[in-house]
Design a protein around this motif. Structure first.
Motif, PDB file in Angstrom:
ATOM      1  N   GLU A  36     -17.649  69.973 -14.727  1.00 40.97           N
ATOM      2  CA  GLU A  36     -16.220  69.701 -14.887  1.00 40.97           C
ATOM      3  C   GLU A  36     -16.019  68.288 -15.459  1.00 40.97           C
ATOM      4  OE1 GLU A  36     -14.030  69.570 -11.314  1.00 40.97           O
ATOM      5  OE2 GLU A  36     -15.445  68.279 -10.233  1.00 40.97           O
ATOM      6  N   GLY A  37     -14.909  68.138 -16.195  1.00 37.10           N
ATOM      7  CA  GLY A  37     -14.532  66.832 -16.752  1.00 37.10           C
ATOM      8  C   GLY A  37     -13.216  66.362 -16.160  1.00 37.10           C
ATOM      9  N   ARG A  38     -13.122  65.066 -15.939  1.00 32.67           N
ATOM     10  CA  ARG A  38     -11.899  64.509 -15.347  1.00 32.67           C
ATOM     11  C   ARG A  38     -11.776  63.043 -15.784  1.00 32.67           C
ATOM     12  NH1 ARG A  38     -15.580  64.840 -11.043  1.00 32.67           N
ATOM     13  NH2 ARG A  38     -16.112  62.798 -10.113  1.00 32.67           N
ATOM     14  N   ASP A  86     -19.688  77.437 -13.408  1.00 34.92           N
ATOM     15  CA  ASP A  86     -18.254  77.124 -13.381  1.00 34.92           C
ATOM     16  C   ASP A  86     -18.013  75.978 -14.375  1.00 34.92           C
ATOM     17  OD1 ASP A  86     -17.722  79.003 -11.494  1.00 34.92           O
ATOM     18  OD2 ASP A  86     -17.914  77.617  -9.800  1.00 34.92           O
ATOM     19  N   TRP A  87     -17.111  76.207 -15.273  1.00 32.52           N
ATOM     20  CA  TRP A  87     -16.878  75.218 -16.359  1.00 32.52           C
ATOM     21  C   TRP A  87     -15.388  74.831 -16.357  1.00 32.52           C
ATOM     22  CZ3 TRP A  87     -20.205  73.111 -20.095  1.00 32.52           C
ATOM     23  CH2 TRP A  87     -19.588  72.398 -21.129  1.00 32.52           C
ATOM     24  N   SER A  88     -15.087  73.511 -16.351  1.00 34.10           N
ATOM     25  CA  SER A  88     -13.693  73.052 -16.366  1.00 34.10           C
ATOM     26  C   SER A  88     -13.615  71.707 -17.113  1.00 34.10           C
ATOM     27  CB  SER A  88     -13.172  72.884 -14.942  1.00 34.10           C
ATOM     28  OG  SER A  88     -11.858  72.358 -14.955  1.00 34.10           O
ATOM     29  N   MET A  89     -12.967  71.704 -18.289  1.00 34.79           N
ATOM     30  CA  MET A  89     -12.820  70.483 -19.090  1.00 34.79           C
ATOM     31  C   MET A  89     -11.348  70.182 -19.415  1.00 34.79           C
ATOM     32  SD  MET A  89     -15.656  68.940 -19.713  1.00 34.79           S
ATOM     33  CE  MET A  89     -17.359  69.313 -19.275  1.00 34.79           C
ATOM     34  N   GLU A  90     -10.429  70.854 -18.690  1.00 37.82           N
ATOM     35  CA  GLU A  90      -9.016  70.651 -19.015  1.00 37.82           C
ATOM     36  C   GLU A  90      -8.552  69.226 -18.698  1.00 37.82           C
ATOM     37  OE1 GLU A  90     -10.205  73.083 -17.278  1.00 37.82           O
ATOM     38  OE2 GLU A  90      -9.774  74.930 -18.378  1.00 37.82           O
ATOM     39  N   LYS A  91      -9.115  68.576 -17.681  1.00 40.95           N
ATOM     40  CA  LYS A  91      -8.664  67.239 -17.282  1.00 40.95           C
ATOM     41  C   LYS A  91      -9.454  66.110 -17.935  1.00 40.95           C
ATOM     42  CE  LYS A  91      -7.077  68.856 -12.766  1.00 40.95           C
ATOM     43  NZ  LYS A  91      -7.192  68.682 -11.288  1.00 40.95           N
ATOM     44  N   ARG A 110     -21.944  73.859 -11.441  1.00 37.05           N
ATOM     45  CA  ARG A 110     -20.527  73.604 -11.764  1.00 37.05           C
ATOM     46  C   ARG A 110     -20.441  72.352 -12.637  1.00 37.05           C
ATOM     47  NH1 ARG A 110     -16.861  70.544  -8.904  1.00 37.05           N
ATOM     48  NH2 ARG A 110     -18.294  70.540  -7.107  1.00 37.05           N
ATOM     49  N   ILE A 162     -17.901  63.260 -16.618  1.00 39.16           N
ATOM     50  CA  ILE A 162     -18.378  64.646 -16.668  1.00 39.16           C
ATOM     51  C   ILE A 162     -19.382  64.803 -15.523  1.00 39.16           C
ATOM     52  CG2 ILE A 162     -19.611  66.380 -18.010  1.00 39.16           C
ATOM     53  CD1 ILE A 162     -18.607  65.047 -20.528  1.00 39.16           C
ATOM     54  N   ARG A 173     -21.168  75.131 -24.092  1.00 38.35           N
ATOM     55  CA  ARG A 173     -20.910  76.140 -23.037  1.00 38.35           C
ATOM     56  C   ARG A 173     -21.275  77.534 -23.535  1.00 38.35           C
ATOM     57  NH1 ARG A 173     -14.929  77.773 -20.621  1.00 38.35           N
ATOM     58  NH2 ARG A 173     -15.696  79.461 -19.255  1.00 38.35           N
TER      59      ARG A 173
END
Length: 591
Positions: free
Chosen positions: A526-528, A483-488, A524, A537, A468
């Motif tokens: 994101e990880g989930r 938009d970056w989101s890897m909390e989940k 965007r 991812i 990132r």
């Protein structure tokens, strides 16, 4: 051999002590069951025609020069059956009965005659022998009368009269039997201990039946001891087969149980003639011991195992002395004592010696085996340590070689293609911005390879964070939002530099395709958590990027890399954009 010969001939040359002085009386008048008077010379053996209760009276006349002034010692070296003595019509006090004395087998008497029983001149002594059952012949040795006390102090004579040898034999029976039963309970798979426990139990039973003449309630069972003799012979065979490590005949154990009962029943039918049943039982016992001794002796000659030769000695002696006693009972041989009951403990004593020797050999073998095992274990430990060290070096070398190959492959697949592209652009005279973009792509690929070298088992989130940090400035220069989101994103195991690099390359390829074929203005990532514990991812852009036209690039590379680490990559067109979904397992495969 010499020991066997010595023990076999002992009854012929071993005698009780005789007084050095005094009066020896060997002439007597015999009256048998109120029959006619017979003149006999002592020692004398009398065999009655009918078995059962019988009385033999020996009248002895002797002359003394003067009346004694102190007690006299009356010594009878050997007498068979119950003895009573009168001197000049007065009864001499007999020693108390002992359960260990066996008058029917032969005994020794040492009596005290008060001085007032005797007088100067002619004296008369009557020795009465009483037999209550069976048909064992009477026997009376010469009688000795002396005033000294030397015989009373003789340890051998005291031992013979007190029955201490039989007491010791009985105690030996108990000790050996307890030991045999303990061994048998611990080693029931070993037939030797089963036979030894059986012979020890039967020997103790025979000893108790032998005491039936003085123990209340056992006198009626006394005839059973005669039929047990055949069982001893058959059990000797069982012991011999077990010691020789040969299969025991199947008929042997049933015969041991049935044959004594048959002989006991035959004895009840032939009550007037019990000697026939006793003779049959004795012959079976003698034959069994002879066969057992021959079998053990033959195996000793063949194998040189001394325990077999040693055990053959008491079996032979029991047969030899038993045959002699049988001849005495039938009147074919004269002897003062019946010795079979005294030889039987010799078998138990030999068994104890053999077992102790076996125990010592077992302990020595165990110690030797432990020493050998310790030596082998130490040697194996040294070999394993050397193998471990070589394997560790080999594994380290293999890891280094594998890492070199991976690094070479990654550089070849990524950086080399970018360099070739830069060279080609330069040769064609491309403008500077185009060449700059190719050079930056080559630099980004090199950074991916270098950063992946330090990734460990739990460092995938760290690698994604580094990706990132490198991606945001690039997109910012191009005017593309991120938009970056890897909390989940769930925890993923099995992360290595190789498979981490594959994940980063897939994401880089997705971003590159979005910029090149979109063109995207916003991305965007994101990880989930996915289904079944998998990780997903997602790379979403607002362009209209599709799969590249040329085969072998773009999405096909993503599929290949994802499959290599156990995951999957899928591309999906969206309304006003596109979605690249990378699914990863809970534990990555080593790419």
């Amino acid at each position: 051999m010499l020991l066997t010969l010595l023990l076999a001939t002992m009854p012929a040359w071993l005698h009780l002590p005789l007084p050095a002085g005094g009066l020896r009386i060997d002439q007597a008048a015999l009256v048998l069951d109120d029959g006619p008077v017979q003149a006999v010379t002592l020692p004398d053996t009398v065999r009655t025609v009918a078995p059962g209760r019988s009385v033999a009276r020996y009248a002895l006349a002797f002359e003394l020069p003067s009346a004694p002034d102190r007690p006299q010692t009356l010594y009878v070296p050997a007498v068979r059956h119950q003895l009573s003595v009168t001197v000049n019509g007065r009864a001499v006090q007999m020693p108390p009965d002992s359960p260990w004395q066996q008058p029917s087998q032969g005994a020794t008497a040492l009596l005290r005659v008060p001085p007032d029983f005797l007088h100067a001149g002619q004296n008369r002594m009557v020795l009465t022998l009483l037999r209550n059952d069976a048909s064992i012949p009477f026997y009376l040795s010469p009688v000795y009368l002396e005033s000294g006390a030397g015989l009373g102090r003789s340890p051998w004579l005291t031992l013979a009269m007190a029955g201490q040898g039989r007491i010791a034999a009985f105690v030996l029976h108990l000790v050996v039997l307890l030991g045999l039963l303990t061994l048998w309970s611990a080693r029931r798979h070993d037939p030797l201990f089963r036979w030894l426990a059986l012979i020890g139990s039967t020997t103790l039973l025979a000893t108790l039946l032998d005491l039936g003449h003085v123990l209340d309630g056992l006198d009626a069972l006394a005839p059973a001891q005669h039929v047990l003799m055949c069982a001893f012979g058959l059990m000797a065979l069982g012991v011999a087969f077990a010691v020789a490590e040969r299969p025991v005949p199947r008929w042997l154990m049933p015969a041991i149980c049935v044959l004594p009962l048959l002989l006991l029943g035959l004895g009840l039918l032939l009550a007037p003639n019990p000697l026939l049943v006793t003779g049959i039982s004795a012959m079976i016992a003698i034959g069994g011991h002879v066969v057992a001794s021959v079998l053990l002796a033959a195996n000793f000659v063949r194998t040189r195992r001394w325990d077999q030769g040693l055990l053959a000695v008491p079996f032979f002696l029991v047969a030899w002395i038993g045959l002699g006693d049988l001849l005495v009972v039938t009147g074919l041989r004269e002897a003062p004592f019946l010795l079979t009951n005294y030889v039987r403990p010799l078998t138990l004593l030999t068994i104890v010696v053999v077992l102790m020797r076996r125990l010592a050999n077992s302990l020595n073998s165990l110690d030797l085996a432990n020493d050998v095992l310790r030596h082998k274990l130490s040697e194996q430990e040294r070999q394993l340590s050397a193998l471990h060290e070589r394997e560790r070096r080999r594994a380290a070398e293999a890891v280094r070689e594998e890492e070199r190959q991976r690094l070479t492959r990654d550089l070849h697949d990524g950086l080399s293609g970018h360099l070739v592209s830069i060279i080609a652009l330069s040769e064609r005279g491309a403008d500077a911005p185009t060449i700059e973009r190719s050079a930056r792509a080559a630099l980004d690929d090199l950074r991916l390879v270098i950063n992946s070298l330090d990734i460990g088992e739990e460092d995938l989130p760290l690698a994604l964070a580094g990706f990132r940090e490198r991606l945001e400035p690039q997109l910012r220069r191009l005017g593309v939002g991120l938009d970056w989101s890897m909390e989940k994103l769930p925890e993923i195991g099995g992360v290595t530099p190789g498979n981490a690099l594959s994940v980063l390359r897939i994401m880089q390829e997705a971003v590159t395709n979005a910029l090149k074929h979109g063109p995207a203005r916003h991305i965007r990532i994101e990880g989930r958590a996915g289904s079944d514990g998998a990780a997903v991812i997602a790379v979403v852009n607002d362009g209209v990027a599709g799969e590249p036209a040329r085969p072998g690039h773009g999405l096909s590379n993503m599929h290949r890399r994802a499959s290599a680490i156990g995951g999957a990559a899928s591309f999906e067109r969206l309304e006003g954009g596109a979605l690249l979904r990378l699914t990863l397992p809970q534990r990555l495969l080593d790419a």
